[in-house]
Design a protein around this motif. Structure first.
Motif, PDB file in Angstrom:
ATOM      1  N   GLN A  85       0.999  -1.282  -0.387  1.00 12.87           N
ATOM      2  CA  GLN A  85      -0.023   0.021   0.264  1.00 12.87           C
ATOM      3  C   GLN A  85       1.063   0.857   0.245  1.00 12.87           C
ATOM      4  O   GLN A  85       2.092   1.223   0.879  1.00 12.87           O
ATOM      5  N   PHE A  86       0.526   2.677  -0.731  1.00 19.91           N
ATOM      6  CA  PHE A  86       0.767   3.235  -0.828  1.00 19.91           C
ATOM      7  C   PHE A  86       0.888   4.301   0.756  1.00 19.91           C
ATOM      8  O   PHE A  86      -0.019   4.741   0.998  1.00 19.91           O
ATOM      9  N   LEU A  87       2.193   4.880   1.005  1.00 20.18           N
ATOM     10  CA  LEU A  87       1.900   5.184   2.388  1.00 20.18           C
ATOM     11  C   LEU A  87       2.297   7.030   2.480  1.00 20.18           C
ATOM     12  O   LEU A  87       3.860   6.931   2.290  1.00 20.18           O
ATOM     13  N   PRO A  88       1.397   7.938   2.771  1.00 19.92           N
ATOM     14  CA  PRO A  88       2.376   9.107   3.400  1.00 19.92           C
ATOM     15  C   PRO A  88       4.228   9.297   3.591  1.00 19.92           C
ATOM     16  O   PRO A  88       3.684   8.578   4.365  1.00 19.92           O
ATOM     17  N   PHE A  89       4.436   9.743   3.470  1.00 25.55           N
ATOM     18  CA  PHE A  89       6.210  10.574   4.124  1.00 25.55           C
ATOM     19  C   PHE A  89       6.036  10.143   5.738  1.00 25.55           C
ATOM     20  O   PHE A  89       6.790   9.083   6.122  1.00 25.55           O
ATOM     21  N   ALA A  90       5.363  10.781   5.593  1.00 22.15           N
ATOM     22  CA  ALA A  90       5.055  11.584   7.409  1.00 22.15           C
ATOM     23  C   ALA A  90       4.528  10.317   8.043  1.00 22.15           C
ATOM     24  O   ALA A  90       4.785   9.997   9.372  1.00 22.15           O
ATOM     25  N   GLU A  91       3.187   9.207   7.671  1.00 20.38           N
ATOM     26  CA  GLU A  91       2.901   8.349   8.223  1.00 20.38           C
ATOM     27  C   GLU A  91       4.372   7.604   7.700  1.00 20.38           C
ATOM     28  O   GLU A  91       4.372   6.346   9.360  1.00 20.38           O
ATOM     29  N   ALA A  92       4.473   7.278   7.058  1.00 23.43           N
ATOM     30  CA  ALA A  92       5.807   5.622   6.773  1.00 23.43           C
ATOM     31  C   ALA A  92       7.317   6.087   7.827  1.00 23.43           C
ATOM     32  O   ALA A  92       7.474   5.198   7.932  1.00 23.43           O
ATOM     33  N   ARG A  93       7.696   7.026   8.641  1.00 19.49           N
ATOM     34  CA  ARG A  93       8.527   7.812   8.945  1.00 19.49           C
ATOM     35  C   ARG A  93       7.899   6.405  10.758  1.00 19.49           C
ATOM     36  O   ARG A  93       9.036   6.360  11.360  1.00 19.49           O
TER      37      ARG A  93
END
Length: 359
Positions: free
Chosen positions: A5-13
């Motif tokens: 799934q794609f995850l926005p970078f801020a959440e991916a941290r």
């Protein structure tokens, strides 16, 4: 391979251990697929583009990719988007690998071989991405002007493009209204590059191509014939000039060796000593993604410097075109004389090479 799934970078941290990061660096990520200098991309997946690294990983999926749950990137551009999309649609990506590689290379390096049978298709896809990005969101490097962080704002672009790209990949006519204006402008410029009024001179010993053409042209046309070199001096009618280090020397190229970028202070000083127009020459630093040397005039934003040459003012110099070419060529011949091209320069090594020039 597990479905990602794609995850926005801020959440991916917060989920780095199960996230694949493309065209970016995320500490403790499960897997990095990026051509950025010093990025921890596994050797088996190193490629000229980050999308190329993602396609290599799909061809021989490592355990880290099989175990990952998410994919992310900290900005939106053509190369990074194609890499993210490929990991989310592995079957389609493998079927269209060559085309996707052309799209990523055109998007990042502005280079394409127009003899390739898929080149026209690639141009349509890149023009569609560019047009929709600008119309619906903001231009590349435009987030700061809107008081937004690129790693956060770009998530909106991914959310819009990811479910729509496959349709245009399979049938470019589906996006014709969006891609046609830029496509026609680029094709006209490609034709202009073939006319007698345009002349190219290559200096392979220093990695420079000199393009002499009447008017500034879109990068997708201007840089196509410069593939294999890393610097371009553009000489336009009316004694208007720009020199540029291409993006190929900001990243780690896998396909061929390169030379380190050198600071241009001494060249700027030599030009200013000759310049009688009332304008001053200036150059961007070597760590900029695409440093320009030009008569300064009004200071340009990053978005303006990234845009096509015809979309920014280029001022007339008092220096003739032959003298301009000689000054640039002699500068690099002198300073590259004892620097052999190779792969994988670190930024520390680039700075050390530059310090030797400055000293």
């Amino acid at each position: 391979m597990a479905h990602l799934q794609f995850l926005p970078f801020a959440e991916a941290r917060r989920h780095a251990a199960v996230t694949v990061v493309v065209d970016s660096i995320l500490p403790r990520a499960a897997l990095t697929l990026a051509h950025w200098r010093a990025a921890p991309t596994p050797g088996a997946f190193q490629d000229d583009t980050s999308a190329g690294s993602a396609l290599r990983a799909l061809a021989a999926p490592p355990a880290a990719l099989a175990a990952a749950r998410f994919v992310t990137a900290n900005h939106f551009d053509v190369d990074g988007f194609v890499g993210v999309w490929a990991l989310l649609h592995p079957e389609l990506a493998r079927q269209h690998e060559h085309l996707l590689r052309l799209v990523a290379t055109l998007g990042d390096f502005r280079e394409i071989d127009w003899q390739d049978p898929r080149a026209d298709h690639a141009l349509r896809l890149v023009c569609w991405l560019n047009a929709e990005e600008k119309a619906r969101f903001y231009e590349p490097f435009g987030a700061p002007a809107r008081r937004r962080r690129e790693d956060e704002a770009s998530a909106e672009k991914f959310a819009w493009f990811l479910p729509r790209f496959a349709e245009v990949l399979l049938d470019p006519e589906a996006g014709r209204a969006a891609w046609l204006p830029e496509y026609e402008r680029v094709r006209a410029a490609v034709a202009a590059m073939q006319r007698p009024a345009t002349a190219l001179r290559r200096y392979p010993a220093i990695g420079l191509t000199v393009v002499r053409t009447p008017e500034p042209l879109p990068y997708y046309a201007l840089f196509g014939p410069t593939a294999g070199t890393d610097m371009v001096l553009s000489l336009y009618d009316g004694q208007r000039y720009e020199f540029e280090y291409k993006y190929t020397t900001w990243v780690d190229l896998e396909s061929r060796p390169t030379r380190p970028r050198l600071p241009l202070d001494a060249l700027v000083a030599a030009l200013n000593a000759r310049e009688a127009s009332g304008q001053l020459w200036a150059a961007d630093g070597v760590t900029d993604t695409g440093p320009l040397l030009r008569l300064a005039g009004r200071r340009l934003s990053k978005a303006q410097r990234y845009a096509d040459p015809g979309q920014r003012p280029i001022y007339a110099s008092s220096i003739g075109p032959e003298a301009m070419e000689e000054l640039v060529v002699s500068f690099f011949r002198r300073h590259y004389a004892h620097i052999a091209p190779r792969r994988y320069w670190s930024w520390e090594e680039v700075r050390a090479a530059g310090a030797a020039v400055s000293g």
